[in-house]
Design an enzyme around this catalytic site. Structure first.
Site, PDB file in Angstrom:
ATOM      1  N   ASP A 219       0.863  -1.203   0.000  1.00 55.55           N
ATOM      2  CA  ASP A 219       0.000   0.000   0.000  1.00 55.55           C
ATOM      3  C   ASP A 219       0.892   1.243   0.000  1.00 55.55           C
ATOM      4  OD1 ASP A 219      -0.810   0.334   3.572  1.00 55.55           O
ATOM      5  OD2 ASP A 219       0.942  -0.562   2.604  1.00 55.55           O
TER       6      ASP A 219
ATOM      7  N   HIS B  59       9.140   0.159   8.947  1.00 59.13           N
ATOM      8  CA  HIS B  59       8.518  -1.150   9.125  1.00 59.13           C
ATOM      9  C   HIS B  59       8.697  -2.109   7.937  1.00 59.13           C
ATOM     10  CE1 HIS B  59       6.613   0.524  12.669  1.00 59.13           C
ATOM     11  NE2 HIS B  59       6.206   1.544  11.950  1.00 59.13           N
TER      12      HIS B  59
END
Ligand code: RIB
Ligand code: CA
Length: 322
Positions: free
Chosen positions: A20, A251
């Site tokens: 995303d 992340h």
């Protein structure tokens, strides 16, 4: 750690990245494109940092063109979770355009017509046992692919994910991490599907931080990729500072580094399940360390990492890009 990809391994691990993009997604995709240990077969787009999946697909095309890899297909996937409406707040961290609100050129590259779930299934059917699914967003596309092809866990090589939080607090609430919280029902299907999972949850991703001097060192590499990363992280690192963190976590790159350099990580096998109902705990990833669920461990949970070596590898690889 499971599935050691030894540095001397001759053939690259073939991967599809479900993403995303997203500031840290874009950083992870660039790392993958710069690493001979992996061969990127495609990018599949899922909502998460925004629900405007056409915009997220545009971002993926921008990143591929920046790296001069326009041949890699981009397939657009789910714009909403399986069950409940999208409620994400990605724009507050990634900017309204998903790339830190920097001016974004319209790429000439366009996504393929084929929806993401079909792309995943067809690639895994065509190359049984050879393709690793690397997920760095909500798991909705993977859940839809499982519905299309129940044999997917045996057709894919393995699943490597950024998501969840087992031994540390969440980032969306005290127990849930964003990618799992965005679609807990999808995540539960994925954890119950029967494939080997390597999980880069907040347990490990919050241990790799990048500060401004490091990001300036990427900018000063003198290539477009380093400048792009510096530019898109201005908004992102500010968002971290506004939340009381002196520097930023990256992340998604942990999922890729766990393939490229598994020896940098410490991990333990554990059975993981996902809460989908609890008013306070929906989206929590629970580690069953004592076998109380009666199911064998399906997850290699990453718990620690040599962050200094991670950052050195990251800069070394970004330096090789255009
Ligand atoms: O919780 C971190 C995850 O949420 C990362 O994948 C980041 O890109 C956001 O999607
Ligand atoms: Ca992401």
């Amino acid at each position: 750690m499971a599935e050691q990809t030894s540095p001397e391994r001759a053939t690259p691990e073939r991967i599809i990245i479900d993403t995303d993009p997203g500031v840290d997604d874009s950083m992870a995709i660039l790392l993958a494109l710069a690493s001979p240990e992996v061969q990127v077969e495609g990018l599949t787009i899922v909502f998460g940092n925004s629900d405007n999946v056409r915009m997220l697909a545009r971002n993926a095309c921008v990143v591929l063109e920046l790296a001069q890899r326009p041949e890699i297909p981009v397939a657009v996937g789910a714009a909403n979770p399986l069950v409940r409406p999208y409620h994400g707040r990605g724009a507050s961290v990634h900017g309204a355009n998903g790339l830190g609100d920097i001016p974004v050129p319209e790429p000439s590259k366009q996504p393929v017509e084929q929806p993401a779930a079909q792309f995943i299934v067809e690639q895994c059917r065509a190359h049984p046992g050879q393709i690793t699914l690397v997920t760095i967003g909500p798991l909705t596309n993977i859940a839809l692919a499982l519905r299309l092809e129940p044999e997917l866990p045996r057709l894919a090589r393995r699943l490597v994910m950024m998501g969840g939080a087992v031994t540390v607090p969440g980032n969306v609430n005290p127990v849930a991490e964003a990618n799992v919280h965005n679609d807990p029902e999808a995540a539960r299907l994925v954890f119950h599907a029967g494939w080997p999972i390597t999980m880069a949850g907040l347990d490990v991703t919050t241990r790799v931080r990048m500060d401004d001097p490091y990001l300036e060192s990427l900018r000063d590499l003198g290539n477009r990729a380093g400048r792009f990363i510096y530019d898109i992280t201005r908004f992102y690192i500010r968002a971290y500072r506004e939340r009381g963190h002196p520097n930023m976590a990256v992340h998604d790159s942990s999922a890729l580094v766990s393939i490229i350099r598994p020896e940098l990580f410490q991990s333990k096998p554990v059975t993981v399940d996902v809460e989908t109902v609890g008013e306070l705990t929906r989206g929590q990833t629970i580690g069953d360390w004592r076998g109380q669920y009666g199911r064998p461990p399906q997850t290699e949970l990453l718990l620690d990492v040599d962050a200094k070596a991670f950052r050195a590898l990251y800069r070394e690889r970004i330096a090789t890009l255009p």
